[in-house]
Design a protein around this motif. Structure first.
Motif, short mmCIF file in Angstrom:
data_model
loop_
_atom_site.label_atom_id
_atom_site.label_comp_id
_atom_site.label_asym_id
_atom_site.label_seq_id
_atom_site.Cartn_x
_atom_site.Cartn_y
_atom_site.Cartn_z
N LYS A 31 0.86 -1.19 0.00
CA LYS A 31 0.00 0.00 0.00
C LYS A 31 0.89 1.23 0.00
CE LYS A 31 -4.10 -1.93 0.96
NZ LYS A 31 -5.32 -1.70 0.27
N VAL A 32 0.40 2.31 -0.60
CA VAL A 32 1.14 3.56 -0.63
C VAL A 32 0.52 4.53 0.38
CG1 VAL A 32 1.88 5.52 -2.04
CG2 VAL A 32 1.74 3.24 -3.05
N VAL A 33 1.36 5.04 1.27
CA VAL A 33 0.98 6.05 2.24
C VAL A 33 1.58 7.37 1.78
CG1 VAL A 33 1.27 6.83 4.64
CG2 VAL A 33 0.83 4.42 4.15
N VAL A 34 0.80 8.43 1.84
CA VAL A 34 1.30 9.76 1.47
C VAL A 34 1.07 10.72 2.64
CG1 VAL A 34 1.05 9.50 -1.02
CG2 VAL A 34 -0.90 10.25 0.32
N GLY A 35 1.99 11.64 2.80
CA GLY A 35 1.85 12.61 3.89
C GLY A 35 2.80 13.76 3.71
N SER A 36 2.83 14.62 4.72
CA SER A 36 3.67 15.81 4.59
C SER A 36 4.12 16.32 5.96
CB SER A 36 2.93 16.92 3.84
OG SER A 36 1.68 17.17 4.46
N ILE A 37 5.30 16.90 5.93
CA ILE A 37 5.78 17.71 7.05
C ILE A 37 5.39 19.13 6.69
CG2 ILE A 37 7.78 18.58 8.29
CD1 ILE A 37 7.42 15.69 8.95
N VAL A 38 4.39 19.65 7.37
CA VAL A 38 3.90 21.00 7.12
C VAL A 38 4.64 21.92 8.08
CG1 VAL A 38 1.89 22.51 7.00
CG2 VAL A 38 1.65 20.07 6.46
N ALA A 39 5.57 22.72 7.53
CA ALA A 39 6.44 23.54 8.37
C ALA A 39 6.13 25.02 8.18
CB ALA A 39 7.90 23.27 8.01
N GLU A 40 6.33 25.74 9.25
CA GLU A 40 6.29 27.20 9.22
C GLU A 40 7.41 27.67 10.14
OE1 GLU A 40 3.41 30.58 10.93
OE2 GLU A 40 2.52 29.34 9.36
N ARG A 149 13.13 14.08 11.47
CA ARG A 149 14.60 14.25 11.43
C ARG A 149 15.07 14.60 10.02
NH1 ARG A 149 15.53 9.68 15.76
NH2 ARG A 149 15.44 11.01 17.60
N ALA A 150 14.46 14.00 9.01
CA ALA A 150 14.83 14.32 7.62
C ALA A 150 14.52 15.78 7.33
CB ALA A 150 14.09 13.41 6.65
N TRP A 151 13.40 16.28 7.84
CA TRP A 151 13.04 17.69 7.64
C TRP A 151 14.08 18.59 8.30
CZ3 TRP A 151 11.49 20.94 11.79
CH2 TRP A 151 11.14 22.23 11.39
N ARG A 152 14.46 18.27 9.52
CA ARG A 152 15.43 19.10 10.24
C ARG A 152 16.82 19.02 9.62
NH1 ARG A 152 17.80 17.34 15.84
NH2 ARG A 152 18.77 15.97 14.33
N ALA A 160 15.23 11.60 1.63
CA ALA A 160 15.66 10.68 2.67
C ALA A 160 15.07 9.30 2.43
CB ALA A 160 15.23 11.20 4.03
N LEU A 161 15.82 8.28 2.86
CA LEU A 161 15.36 6.89 2.82
C LEU A 161 15.39 6.35 4.24
CD1 LEU A 161 17.38 5.76 -0.33
CD2 LEU A 161 14.98 6.48 -0.24
#
Length: 178
Positions: A31-40, A149-152, A160-161
């Motif tokens: 299955k494919v999961v999709v999402g986001s790091i929503v940053a401000e 952590r990948a976002w930071r 990132a993997l």
């Protein structure tokens, strides 16, 4: 009506669900999961789950893709469903393989496209967290930790993997169901 059985189809190298009468193969795929790091700035948007699995734990806005949508459309839909947030995607942040669950997760970098957010039907609450205030002990899934952590640590354009300590995505968070 035949019941499916597990067999190795001719010319294949692994067991599949097959109809013993007609030979039809019912492929089981991830299955494919999709999402986001929503940053401000230096904050990220997290949602406290109102549904199982991991009810009450914090996650990023993410979920399973629906048929007929792109990964981008799915990530925007999930942000709306979970956080009532209209987001703009800024590129792929990470792609994770979660072999123990049969998932591939595509996580985007994102920002709010319109101001405002609130808990959607799948969230108990939605909040922004500065890095040092993230509820690390109450994160729902290992991949949420990885994505944060990948976002930071990452740079725009870098994807990132899975981290070296869990290249196949087989280790659940301590205290979570296997």
């Amino acid at each position: 009506m035949s019941r499916f059985v597990r067999r190795i189809p001719e010319g294949d190298d692994r067991e599949r669900l097959m109809c013993p009468d007609c030979g039809h193969v019912a492929y089981e795929n991830p299955k494919v999961v999709v999402g986001s790091i929503v940053a401000e700035g230096d904050t990220v948007l997290l949602c406290r789950r109102a549904i199982e699995p991991r009810l009450g734990f914090w996650t990023i806005p993410a979920g399973y893709m629906e048929m007929g949508e792109t990964v981008e459309e799915g990530a925007r839909r999930e942000a709306w469903e979970e956080a009532r947030a209209r987001i703009a995607l800024e590129g792929v942040l990470a792609v994770y393989s979660i072999a123990r669950l049969g998932q591939v997760q595509v996580i985007f970098r994102a920002r709010l496209e319109q101001p405002g957010f609130e808990a959607g039907p799948e969230s108990l609450e939605v909040r922004r967290f500065a890095w040092d205030k993230i509820p690390w002990g109450d994160l729902a899934f290992p991949s949420v930790r990885w994505a944060l952590r990948a976002w930071r640590d990452g740079r725009p354009g870098e994807v990132a993997l899975n981290p070296p300590e869990d290249r196949r995505g087989i280790r659940p968070l301590p205290g979570s169901p296997a």
